[in-house]
Write a protein that holds these residues in place. Structure first.
Motif, PDB file in Angstrom:
ATOM      1  N   ALA A 187       0.834  -1.210   0.000  1.00  0.00           N
ATOM      2  CA  ALA A 187       0.000   0.000   0.000  1.00  0.00           C
ATOM      3  C   ALA A 187       0.865   1.254   0.000  1.00  0.00           C
ATOM      4  CB  ALA A 187      -0.931  -0.004   1.215  1.00  0.00           C
ATOM      5  N   ALA A 188       1.964   1.221   0.771  1.00  0.00           N
ATOM      6  CA  ALA A 188       2.865   2.373   0.822  1.00  0.00           C
ATOM      7  C   ALA A 188       3.504   2.610  -0.544  1.00  0.00           C
ATOM      8  CB  ALA A 188       3.942   2.154   1.885  1.00  0.00           C
ATOM      9  N   GLY A 189       3.890   1.542  -1.215  1.00  0.00           N
ATOM     10  CA  GLY A 189       4.491   1.667  -2.542  1.00  0.00           C
ATOM     11  C   GLY A 189       3.519   2.221  -3.562  1.00  0.00           C
ATOM     12  N   THR A 190       2.272   1.770  -3.478  1.00  0.00           N
ATOM     13  CA  THR A 190       1.245   2.269  -4.400  1.00  0.00           C
ATOM     14  C   THR A 190       0.997   3.753  -4.200  1.00  0.00           C
ATOM     15  OG1 THR A 190       0.165   0.101  -4.507  1.00  0.00           O
ATOM     16  CG2 THR A 190      -1.164   2.028  -5.109  1.00  0.00           C
ATOM     17  N   MET A 191       0.900   4.178  -2.935  1.00  0.00           N
ATOM     18  CA  MET A 191       0.673   5.592  -2.649  1.00  0.00           C
ATOM     19  C   MET A 191       1.876   6.434  -3.053  1.00  0.00           C
ATOM     20  SD  MET A 191      -1.179   8.063  -1.659  1.00  0.00           S
ATOM     21  CE  MET A 191      -2.604   7.279  -0.878  1.00  0.00           C
ATOM     22  N   LEU A 192       3.063   5.906  -2.847  1.00  0.00           N
ATOM     23  CA  LEU A 192       4.270   6.626  -3.241  1.00  0.00           C
ATOM     24  C   LEU A 192       4.290   6.871  -4.744  1.00  0.00           C
ATOM     25  CD1 LEU A 192       7.094   7.773  -2.858  1.00  0.00           C
ATOM     26  CD2 LEU A 192       7.969   5.443  -2.641  1.00  0.00           C
ATOM     27  N   LYS A 193       3.982   5.851  -5.510  1.00  0.00           N
ATOM     28  CA  LYS A 193       3.953   5.991  -6.966  1.00  0.00           C
ATOM     29  C   LYS A 193       2.883   6.984  -7.404  1.00  0.00           C
ATOM     30  CE  LYS A 193       3.488   3.227 -11.216  1.00  0.00           C
ATOM     31  NZ  LYS A 193       3.277   1.857 -11.759  1.00  0.00           N
ATOM     32  N   SER A 194       1.709   6.914  -6.784  1.00  0.00           N
ATOM     33  CA  SER A 194       0.617   7.828  -7.124  1.00  0.00           C
ATOM     34  C   SER A 194       0.985   9.271  -6.787  1.00  0.00           C
ATOM     35  CB  SER A 194      -0.650   7.417  -6.360  1.00  0.00           C
ATOM     36  OG  SER A 194      -1.696   8.340  -6.574  1.00  0.00           O
ATOM     37  N   ASP A 195       1.605   9.469  -5.630  1.00  0.00           N
ATOM     38  CA  ASP A 195       1.995  10.824  -5.228  1.00  0.00           C
ATOM     39  C   ASP A 195       3.078  11.392  -6.145  1.00  0.00           C
ATOM     40  OD1 ASP A 195       0.286  11.477  -3.162  1.00  0.00           O
ATOM     41  OD2 ASP A 195       1.595  10.721  -1.588  1.00  0.00           O
ATOM     42  N   ALA A 196       3.984  10.538  -6.595  1.00  0.00           N
ATOM     43  CA  ALA A 196       5.043  11.009  -7.493  1.00  0.00           C
ATOM     44  C   ALA A 196       4.455  11.514  -8.808  1.00  0.00           C
ATOM     45  CB  ALA A 196       6.056   9.892  -7.752  1.00  0.00           C
ATOM     46  N   GLU A 197       3.501  10.773  -9.340  1.00  0.00           N
ATOM     47  CA  GLU A 197       2.852  11.195 -10.583  1.00  0.00           C
ATOM     48  C   GLU A 197       2.047  12.477 -10.366  1.00  0.00           C
ATOM     49  OE1 GLU A 197       1.894  11.578 -14.372  1.00  0.00           O
ATOM     50  OE2 GLU A 197       3.294  10.074 -13.588  1.00  0.00           O
ATOM     51  N   ALA A 198       1.337  12.534  -9.251  1.00  0.00           N
ATOM     52  CA  ALA A 198       0.547  13.729  -8.943  1.00  0.00           C
ATOM     53  C   ALA A 198       1.453  14.937  -8.715  1.00  0.00           C
ATOM     54  CB  ALA A 198      -0.325  13.482  -7.709  1.00  0.00           C
ATOM     55  N   PHE A 199       2.631  14.716  -8.139  1.00  0.00           N
ATOM     56  CA  PHE A 199       3.560  15.830  -7.919  1.00  0.00           C
ATOM     57  C   PHE A 199       4.026  16.401  -9.253  1.00  0.00           C
ATOM     58  CE2 PHE A 199       7.410  18.077  -6.923  1.00  0.00           C
ATOM     59  CZ  PHE A 199       7.178  18.608  -5.674  1.00  0.00           C
ATOM     60  N   ARG A 200       4.342  15.524 -10.197  1.00  0.00           N
ATOM     61  CA  ARG A 200       4.747  16.007 -11.527  1.00  0.00           C
ATOM     62  C   ARG A 200       3.632  16.845 -12.149  1.00  0.00           C
ATOM     63  NH1 ARG A 200       5.863  10.393 -11.970  1.00  0.00           N
ATOM     64  NH2 ARG A 200       8.012   9.915 -11.367  1.00  0.00           N
ATOM     65  N   GLU A 201       2.409  16.366 -12.059  1.00  0.00           N
ATOM     66  CA  GLU A 201       1.268  17.099 -12.623  1.00  0.00           C
ATOM     67  C   GLU A 201       1.072  18.428 -11.905  1.00  0.00           C
ATOM     68  OE1 GLU A 201      -1.986  14.425 -12.273  1.00  0.00           O
ATOM     69  OE2 GLU A 201      -1.255  13.051 -13.834  1.00  0.00           O
ATOM     70  N   GLY A 202       1.249  18.430 -10.591  1.00  0.00           N
ATOM     71  CA  GLY A 202       1.091  19.656  -9.821  1.00  0.00           C
ATOM     72  C   GLY A 202       2.108  20.712 -10.222  1.00  0.00           C
ATOM     73  N   MET A 203       3.330  20.289 -10.489  1.00  0.00           N
ATOM     74  CA  MET A 203       4.351  21.238 -10.936  1.00  0.00           C
ATOM     75  C   MET A 203       3.965  21.868 -12.264  1.00  0.00           C
ATOM     76  SD  MET A 203       6.590  21.526  -8.600  1.00  0.00           S
ATOM     77  CE  MET A 203       7.795  22.483  -9.514  1.00  0.00           C
ATOM     78  N   GLU A 204       3.421  21.084 -13.170  1.00  0.00           N
ATOM     79  CA  GLU A 204       2.990  21.627 -14.463  1.00  0.00           C
ATOM     80  C   GLU A 204       1.844  22.615 -14.283  1.00  0.00           C
ATOM     81  OE1 GLU A 204       4.630  21.213 -17.291  1.00  0.00           O
ATOM     82  OE2 GLU A 204       6.049  20.101 -16.039  1.00  0.00           O
ATOM     83  N   THR A 205       0.942  22.321 -13.365  1.00  0.00           N
ATOM     84  CA  THR A 205      -0.171  23.236 -13.083  1.00  0.00           C
ATOM     85  C   THR A 205       0.340  24.580 -12.588  1.00  0.00           C
ATOM     86  OG1 THR A 205      -1.703  21.432 -12.551  1.00  0.00           O
ATOM     87  CG2 THR A 205      -2.228  23.605 -11.646  1.00  0.00           C
ATOM     88  N   LEU A 206       1.282  24.553 -11.673  1.00  0.00           N
ATOM     89  CA  LEU A 206       1.823  25.794 -11.123  1.00  0.00           C
ATOM     90  C   LEU A 206       2.612  26.577 -12.173  1.00  0.00           C
ATOM     91  CD1 LEU A 206       2.985  24.541  -7.601  1.00  0.00           C
ATOM     92  CD2 LEU A 206       0.954  25.913  -8.138  1.00  0.00           C
ATOM     93  N   LYS A 207       3.373  25.870 -13.009  1.00  0.00           N
ATOM     94  CA  LYS A 207       4.153  26.545 -14.051  1.00  0.00           C
ATOM     95  C   LYS A 207       3.259  27.236 -15.073  1.00  0.00           C
ATOM     96  CE  LYS A 207       8.015  23.251 -13.894  1.00  0.00           C
ATOM     97  NZ  LYS A 207       8.671  22.144 -14.629  1.00  0.00           N
ATOM     98  N   ALA A 208       2.097  26.635 -15.349  1.00  0.00           N
ATOM     99  CA  ALA A 208       1.204  27.175 -16.374  1.00  0.00           C
ATOM    100  C   ALA A 208       0.253  28.237 -15.832  1.00  0.00           C
ATOM    101  CB  ALA A 208       0.388  26.031 -16.993  1.00  0.00           C
ATOM    102  N   ALA A 209       0.239  28.445 -14.529  1.00  0.00           N
ATOM    103  CA  ALA A 209      -0.732  29.363 -13.923  1.00  0.00           C
ATOM    104  C   ALA A 209      -0.447  30.808 -14.312  1.00  0.00           C
ATOM    105  CB  ALA A 209      -0.708  29.220 -12.411  1.00  0.00           C
ATOM    106  N   PRO A 210      -1.497  31.593 -14.570  1.00  0.00           N
ATOM    107  CA  PRO A 210      -1.294  33.005 -14.932  1.00  0.00           C
ATOM    108  C   PRO A 210      -0.822  33.862 -13.768  1.00  0.00           C
ATOM    109  CG  PRO A 210      -3.639  32.494 -14.761  1.00  0.00           C
ATOM    110  CD  PRO A 210      -2.920  31.183 -14.670  1.00  0.00           C
ATOM    111  N   LEU A 211      -1.148  33.439 -12.537  1.00  0.00           N
ATOM    112  CA  LEU A 211      -0.677  34.190 -11.374  1.00  0.00           C
ATOM    113  C   LEU A 211       0.788  33.853 -11.133  1.00  0.00           C
ATOM    114  CD1 LEU A 211      -1.052  35.964  -8.880  1.00  0.00           C
ATOM    115  CD2 LEU A 211      -1.860  33.945  -7.634  1.00  0.00           C
ATOM    116  N   THR A 212       1.656  34.823 -11.383  1.00  0.00           N
ATOM    117  CA  THR A 212       3.082  34.577 -11.218  1.00  0.00           C
ATOM    118  C   THR A 212       3.818  35.883 -10.992  1.00  0.00           C
ATOM    119  OG1 THR A 212       5.012  33.444 -12.159  1.00  0.00           O
ATOM    120  CG2 THR A 212       3.646  34.727 -13.685  1.00  0.00           C
TER     121      THR A 212
END
Length: 275
Positions: free
Chosen positions: A190-215
């Motif tokens: 379960a820990a490994g599954t959550m770790l993998k999911s969080d890693a993918e979500a972190f990558r997506e979150g970085m893209e969201t912040l980079k693309a945001a108009p508020l900067t």
């Protein structure tokens, strides 16, 4: 229009007074379409409650490090700093919660956060590490529910970015915690599954912040630093688990958290500036 661009591109936080002086009260509506000034108390409550998420996960991470005897001196420093921050921010949130539109959600997050140490017996045991981890996850759920309610109350695009950045901050700690749970053989699958999911979500979150108009230049610089720290943390996660790898995870997760904490503060300051 040139003056407006100059203000928006100026390093640091743009104050409400600066905006009003530059474009006039009527002009702000066209500059920031559909945006009313955010409520200062609700912004403060949101900025505070989302801290509970990363602090709870950081506490669980440090507890797991204690169990595994990962760099004991550094682990104790992390635990002490986390306890101090939790005491400070629970104290800060209590009066804000009393008058907030999200009072019920904030008070639930407060209750769970104040009880975070209850299962943390000494010396650390695998069963206690699992219980601390589960309690930390409950804090994340409660604080996230409060954040969503406050996001709606604030009704500003900046509130969403504040939540996303804060989510990146707590994921940095939850990934490290789950790495250590996996290393300790505690609910490893379960820990490994959550770790993998969080890693993918972190990558997506970085893209969201980079693309945001508020900067701002400060936000862009911190995003670049966060990306660099993420790559180092990601590389550490890919190493075979041993004492050296565990120390690297502790170190790199702390560095990533520090950058994400500064970035989250910048987003909160930007939201406060028009409150």
């Amino acid at each position: 229009m040139t003056m407006v661009k100059t203000v928006l591109s100026h390093p640091g936080v743009i104050s409400r007074r600066t905006l009003l002086t530059t474009v006039g009260a009527a002009g702000v509506g066209s500059l920031l379409p559909g945006m009313a000034w955010a409520q200062p108390a609700e912004v403060a409550a949101m900025g505070t409650v989302i801290k509970f998420r990363y602090l709870a996960q950081r506490f669980a991470k440090a507890y797991c490090c204690g169990l595994l005897e990962v760099d004991p001196a550094r682990t104790e420093q992390v635990m002490t700093a986390t306890r101090q921050s939790l005491a400070r921010y629970t104290g800060d949130l209590a009066p804000l919660a009393a008058t907030s539109s999200a009072r019920a959600q904030l008070e639930q997050a407060l209750r769970l956060t104040r009880n975070l140490e209850t299962p943390a017996v000494k010396p650390a045991t695998p069963a206690a590490a699992q219980a601390v981890s589960q309690h930390a996850d409950s804090v994340v759920d409660a604080a996230s529910a409060a954040a969503v309610a406050l996001e709606k109350a604030i009704a500003r695009p900046g509130a969403k970015l504040l939540n996303v950045s804060g989510t990146q901050r707590f994921r940095s700690q939850r990934m490290a915690k789950n790495y250590f749970l996996q290393t300790a053989g505690i609910s490893a699958a379960a820990a490994g599954t959550m770790l993998k999911s969080d890693a993918e979500a972190f990558r997506e979150g970085m893209e969201t912040l980079k693309a945001a108009p508020l900067t701002t230049p400060a936000i862009r610089a911190e995003l670049d630093l966060a990306q660099a720290q993420w790559l180092m943390f990601e590389a550490a996660l890919s190493r075979q688990a041993d004492k050296v790898a565990s120390r690297n995870i502790l170190t790199t997760s702390e560095r990533l958290m520090e950058v994400m904490d500064k970035l989250t503060t910048l987003y909160e300051d930007a939201l406060r500036a028009v409150a």
